[in-house]
Design a protein around this motif. Sequence first.
Motif, PDB file in Angstrom:
ATOM      1  N   ARG A   1       0.817  -0.891  -0.243  1.00 53.86           N
ATOM      2  CA  ARG A   1      -0.043   0.212  -0.091  1.00 53.86           C
ATOM      3  C   ARG A   1       0.947   1.164   0.149  1.00 53.86           C
ATOM      4  N   THR A   2       2.010   1.084   0.687  1.00 59.10           N
ATOM      5  CA  THR A   2       2.887   2.375   0.730  1.00 59.10           C
ATOM      6  C   THR A   2       3.440   2.863  -0.628  1.00 59.10           C
ATOM      7  N   ASP A   3       3.386   1.764  -1.814  1.00 60.23           N
ATOM      8  CA  ASP A   3       3.384   2.331  -3.115  1.00 60.23           C
ATOM      9  C   ASP A   3       2.370   2.874  -3.947  1.00 60.23           C
ATOM     10  N   HIS A   4       1.056   2.871  -3.188  1.00 62.96           N
ATOM     11  CA  HIS A   4      -0.061   3.269  -4.070  1.00 62.96           C
ATOM     12  C   HIS A   4      -0.386   4.790  -4.023  1.00 62.96           C
ATOM     13  N   TYR A   5       0.321   5.363  -4.878  1.00 64.34           N
ATOM     14  CA  TYR A   5       0.082   6.964  -4.867  1.00 64.34           C
ATOM     15  C   TYR A   5       0.393   7.425  -6.249  1.00 64.34           C
ATOM     16  N   LEU A   6      -0.197   8.637  -6.467  1.00 68.26           N
ATOM     17  CA  LEU A   6       0.339   9.400  -7.552  1.00 68.26           C
ATOM     18  C   LEU A   6       0.825  10.844  -6.955  1.00 68.26           C
ATOM     19  N   GLN A   7       1.970  11.471  -7.487  1.00 66.07           N
ATOM     20  CA  GLN A   7       2.526  12.670  -6.861  1.00 66.07           C
ATOM     21  C   GLN A   7       2.661  13.533  -8.168  1.00 66.07           C
ATOM     22  N   PHE A   8       2.022  14.644  -7.537  1.00 70.12           N
ATOM     23  CA  PHE A   8       1.890  15.771  -8.768  1.00 70.12           C
ATOM     24  C   PHE A   8       2.766  16.982  -8.310  1.00 70.12           C
ATOM     25  N   ALA A   9       3.745  17.380  -9.263  1.00 70.82           N
ATOM     26  CA  ALA A   9       4.737  18.372  -8.878  1.00 70.82           C
ATOM     27  C   ALA A   9       4.280  19.625  -9.756  1.00 70.82           C
ATOM     28  N   LEU A  10       3.898  20.750  -8.833  1.00 68.46           N
ATOM     29  CA  LEU A  10       3.326  22.045  -9.920  1.00 68.46           C
ATOM     30  C   LEU A  10       4.322  22.657 -10.429  1.00 68.46           C
ATOM     31  N   THR A  11       4.443  23.257 -11.650  1.00 71.65           N
ATOM     32  CA  THR A  11       5.644  23.855 -12.407  1.00 71.65           C
ATOM     33  C   THR A  11       5.232  25.398 -12.209  1.00 71.65           C
ATOM     34  N   GLU A  12       3.906  25.703 -11.683  1.00 67.00           N
ATOM     35  CA  GLU A  12       3.460  27.153 -11.496  1.00 67.00           C
ATOM     36  C   GLU A  12       3.087  27.237 -10.177  1.00 67.00           C
ATOM     37  N   GLU A  13       2.910  28.318  -9.500  1.00 64.60           N
ATOM     38  CA  GLU A  13       2.188  28.746  -8.291  1.00 64.60           C
ATOM     39  C   GLU A  13       0.818  28.572  -8.291  1.00 64.60           C
ATOM     40  N   TYR A  14       0.169  27.663  -7.679  1.00 63.55           N
ATOM     41  CA  TYR A  14      -1.272  27.550  -7.258  1.00 63.55           C
ATOM     42  C   TYR A  14      -1.550  27.450  -5.890  1.00 63.55           C
ATOM     43  N   VAL A  15      -2.841  27.692  -5.607  1.00 63.06           N
ATOM     44  CA  VAL A  15      -3.395  27.485  -4.286  1.00 63.06           C
ATOM     45  C   VAL A  15      -4.392  26.183  -4.501  1.00 63.06           C
ATOM     46  N   VAL A  16      -3.985  25.122  -3.990  1.00 68.96           N
ATOM     47  CA  VAL A  16      -4.713  23.755  -4.243  1.00 68.96           C
ATOM     48  C   VAL A  16      -5.762  23.851  -3.413  1.00 68.96           C
ATOM     49  N   ASP A  17      -6.821  23.326  -3.779  1.00 72.65           N
ATOM     50  CA  ASP A  17      -8.098  23.228  -2.798  1.00 72.65           C
ATOM     51  C   ASP A  17      -8.867  22.009  -2.978  1.00 72.65           C
ATOM     52  N   GLY A  18      -8.552  20.782  -3.854  1.00 70.49           N
ATOM     53  CA  GLY A  18      -9.426  19.840  -4.139  1.00 70.49           C
ATOM     54  C   GLY A  18      -8.692  18.914  -4.906  1.00 70.49           C
ATOM     55  N   LEU A  19      -9.311  17.814  -5.202  1.00 78.04           N
ATOM     56  CA  LEU A  19      -8.906  16.767  -6.012  1.00 78.04           C
ATOM     57  C   LEU A  19     -10.247  16.003  -6.609  1.00 78.04           C
ATOM     58  N   CYS A  20     -10.032  15.668  -7.969  1.00 77.46           N
ATOM     59  CA  CYS A  20     -11.029  15.013  -8.539  1.00 77.46           C
ATOM     60  C   CYS A  20     -10.581  13.574  -9.179  1.00 77.46           C
ATOM     61  N   TYR A  21     -11.270  12.314  -8.867  1.00 80.75           N
ATOM     62  CA  TYR A  21     -10.787  11.231  -9.342  1.00 80.75           C
ATOM     63  C   TYR A  21     -11.965  10.499 -10.137  1.00 80.75           C
ATOM     64  N   LEU A  22     -11.556   9.880 -11.315  1.00 86.96           N
ATOM     65  CA  LEU A  22     -12.318   9.200 -12.057  1.00 86.96           C
ATOM     66  C   LEU A  22     -11.771   7.767 -12.141  1.00 86.96           C
ATOM     67  N   PRO A  23     -12.490   6.792 -11.480  1.00 84.02           N
ATOM     68  CA  PRO A  23     -12.106   5.463 -11.573  1.00 84.02           C
ATOM     69  C   PRO A  23     -11.868   4.745 -13.025  1.00 84.02           C
ATOM     70  N   ARG A  24     -11.133   3.728 -13.198  1.00 81.00           N
ATOM     71  CA  ARG A  24     -11.128   3.053 -14.546  1.00 81.00           C
ATOM     72  C   ARG A  24     -12.498   2.729 -15.096  1.00 81.00           C
ATOM     73  N   GLN A  25     -12.547   2.929 -16.342  1.00 81.04           N
ATOM     74  CA  GLN A  25     -14.263   3.009 -16.739  1.00 81.04           C
ATOM     75  C   GLN A  25     -14.202   1.535 -17.570  1.00 81.04           C
ATOM     76  N   ASP A  26     -13.266   0.554 -17.336  1.00 80.99           N
ATOM     77  CA  ASP A  26     -13.719  -0.711 -18.017  1.00 80.99           C
ATOM     78  C   ASP A  26     -14.443  -1.576 -17.007  1.00 80.99           C
ATOM     79  N   SER A  27     -14.467  -2.961 -17.255  1.00 85.48           N
ATOM     80  CA  SER A  27     -15.526  -3.599 -16.640  1.00 85.48           C
ATOM     81  C   SER A  27     -14.932  -4.263 -15.102  1.00 85.48           C
ATOM     82  N   SER A  28     -13.568  -4.011 -15.139  1.00 87.34           N
ATOM     83  CA  SER A  28     -12.824  -4.328 -13.993  1.00 87.34           C
ATOM     84  C   SER A  28     -12.912  -3.456 -12.742  1.00 87.34           C
ATOM     85  N   VAL A  29     -12.839  -4.005 -11.613  1.00 87.57           N
ATOM     86  CA  VAL A  29     -12.909  -3.210 -10.394  1.00 87.57           C
ATOM     87  C   VAL A  29     -11.627  -2.955  -9.707  1.00 87.57           C
TER      88      VAL A  29
END
Length: 336
Positions: free
Chosen positions: A230-258
């Motif tokens: 589980r410790t490897d289960h992450y995505l990491q975003f590095a911002l190249t411009e200055e933003y004030v981040v206030d949320g995240l949106c996630y879309l699960p895989r859209q095929d038949s698998s869970v």
Amino acid sequence: IQMLSSDNFADENTLENPNNVVVETTNSVAKNSSVTVEVPKHSFVVVKVSAGVDKTSLEEAIEDAKDFVEGDYTAESWAEANVAAVIADAEAVLNNQSATKEEVETAIEALETATAKLENIPVDKAALEAKIAEADTLVQEDYTGATWTELQKILTTAKAVAAKTSTTQKVVDKVVEDLAAAMDTLKKIIPVSAMTITAGNSHNNTLGPDKVIDNDTTTNWHTDWYGTSRTDHYLQFALTEEYVVDGLCYLPRQDSSVNGVIIGYEIQVSDNGENWETVEEGTWSSDKSWKSADFDGQNVSYVRFVSTNSMTDNNAYMFASAAEVRLTGKKYVEPT
């Protein structure tokens, strides 16, 4: 009141003596809500209760008339309509238990006639029209689906009010306020061009982290098919411009698998990519719709999306996956 003339309750009429017991009848009508009647012995009472007049429409008409506010109409039309007096007369009919159907209908007609005389004070729609024009310049793809949908609902109402020939300044001002609030609460998506992305683990290059920002819902990021910590289960975003981040949106895989559909998460932020602070954590349902997580704005350089729990078709393996992921926020503005 129907009363038996005999003093003996056992007396009865027979074929031989059909008039042995005479039924004496007395009729009376009581219009009041209650009445006291002394009933003699060996008698019974037949009571006919009138259903009365249906006053539901009158009640509704009175409530509608009370919604009219003097300040919304010209002084001349308000004085001529004399709405308060007409309402008082209608309430007298409403409270009169003996009121007839004709009286009720007359009272309703009087209310309609009075309110029809009212003339709206000229309304200034300049601010409303300007705010509508501003909202129309916004682009749907720049914002999260939920906040965009809410804005469109209010914008539709605003355009309807702007088109009405009869409305009040109070209504117009309230719609301007609602539209401004909806625009202020829009969640703006940070452009994917303003970030780079890495992952703690990926199965291979075709299932790499870049797949979550490629605007293609048929591609996926996926951790190793044979399971990883589980410790490897992450995505990491590095911002190249200055933003004030206030949320995240996630879309699960859209095929038949869970496999890997994330149902438990943490959002972590960092200034240097080494020291991390959790700003949000929670759970999502396992369906395949867009999910979102909101938090207080963070002026940071790195954001990490961590899967703490996910779906699997094999309990021996743990996975994480995603079709698309977006960060929300606004450009950082240096305080003046």
